[in-house]
Design an enzyme around this catalytic site. Structure first.
Site, PDB file in Angstrom:
ATOM      1  N   HIS A 175      -7.727  -0.132   0.517  1.00 47.40           N
ATOM      2  CA  HIS A 175      -6.400   0.476   0.505  1.00 47.40           C
ATOM      3  C   HIS A 175      -6.301   1.600  -0.522  1.00 47.40           C
ATOM      4  O   HIS A 175      -6.117   2.742  -0.173  1.00 47.40           O
ATOM      5  CB  HIS A 175      -5.325  -0.586   0.251  1.00 47.40           C
ATOM      6  CG  HIS A 175      -3.944  -0.034   0.219  1.00 47.40           C
ATOM      7  ND1 HIS A 175      -3.082  -0.269  -0.819  1.00 47.40           N
ATOM      8  CD2 HIS A 175      -3.277   0.755   1.094  1.00 47.40           C
ATOM      9  CE1 HIS A 175      -1.931   0.342  -0.577  1.00 47.40           C
ATOM     10  NE2 HIS A 175      -2.024   0.968   0.578  1.00 47.40           N
ATOM     11  N   HIS A 192      -2.231  -4.160  -4.632  1.00 50.44           N
ATOM     12  CA  HIS A 192      -1.241  -4.501  -3.602  1.00 50.44           C
ATOM     13  C   HIS A 192      -1.558  -5.796  -2.872  1.00 50.44           C
ATOM     14  O   HIS A 192      -1.132  -5.990  -1.743  1.00 50.44           O
ATOM     15  CB  HIS A 192      -1.099  -3.345  -2.601  1.00 50.44           C
ATOM     16  CG  HIS A 192      -0.633  -2.092  -3.239  1.00 50.44           C
ATOM     17  ND1 HIS A 192      -1.484  -1.074  -3.578  1.00 50.44           N
ATOM     18  CD2 HIS A 192       0.595  -1.702  -3.645  1.00 50.44           C
ATOM     19  CE1 HIS A 192      -0.796  -0.102  -4.156  1.00 50.44           C
ATOM     20  NE2 HIS A 192       0.450  -0.455  -4.209  1.00 50.44           N
TER      21      HIS A 192
END
Length: 195
Positions: free
Chosen positions: A116, A140
């Site tokens: 990500h 995250h």
């Protein structure tokens, strides 16, 4: 009016599909030293045809001795080079995994950079029953399934974790390639520039 139900089996439906892995293997989109070989696409179907595939050369790097590995105790190494984002994990998981080597097909390796935003996954290997995961990413909370080629199981990531392809030669474990693109790179191999 009664609708006709489609009685096509999953196996028959699969014949017209190409998986992400097959696409990546056949596309030859990875940089590095390459040669061309002939392969058959879609064997056993009406679309079967011979085509040229690009084979990318990666360094064959000794990363461990199988006899010295302990179950669920990760080893860390850099691959395919010592460049940015090349940190990887090698682990004997004690349960069979996609791409695994060894007697139980339980030895696998993956990049330690979240797909990500490149969050570090060092120290994030977890054993939960039969499950083996990397995560949660500190950025995250992405988590990846190490038994199923590093697919994302939760969090913000949208791509599987790059898997380091392994080869066993006697007691030696070698890294021989990468399935997927390392975070932050346009190529997995850094070209060596001659002076």
């Amino acid at each position: 009016m009664k609708r006709k139900q489609n009685k096509e089996s999953a196996q028959e439906h699969r014949k017209c599909m190409m998986s992400r892995r097959e696409f990546l293997m056949y596309s030859g989109a990875v940089a590095g030293s390459a040669s061309v070989v002939s392969v058959t696409l879609f064997p056993g179907t009406a679309q079967a045809r011979q085509t040229q595939a690009r084979v990318v050369g990666y360094p064959r790097t000794l990363v461990a001795k199988l006899s010295e590995m302990k179950t669920n105790e990760p080893l860390y190494f850099n691959y395919p080079d010592n460049g940015p984002n090349s940190r990887a994990i090698l682990v004997k998981m004690g349960v069979q995994a996609g791409g695994g080597i060894g007697d139980k097909q339980d030895v696998v390796a993956f990049s330690l950079m979240c797909t990500h935003q490149g969050g570090p996954l060092d120290g994030q290997y977890k054993v939960v029953g039969e499950h083996r995961v990397l995560g949660q990413c500190p950025f995250h909370l992405s988590t990846f399934d190490m038994r199923r080629h590093g697919i994302i199981v939760s969090g913000q990531a949208y791509e599987s974790l790059p898997q380091v392809l392994l080869e066993q030669d006697g007691d030696n474990v070698y890294a021989v390639g990468i399935m997927g693109l390392l975070f932050g790179r346009t190529d997995n191999i850094i070209a060596i520039q001659e002076a």
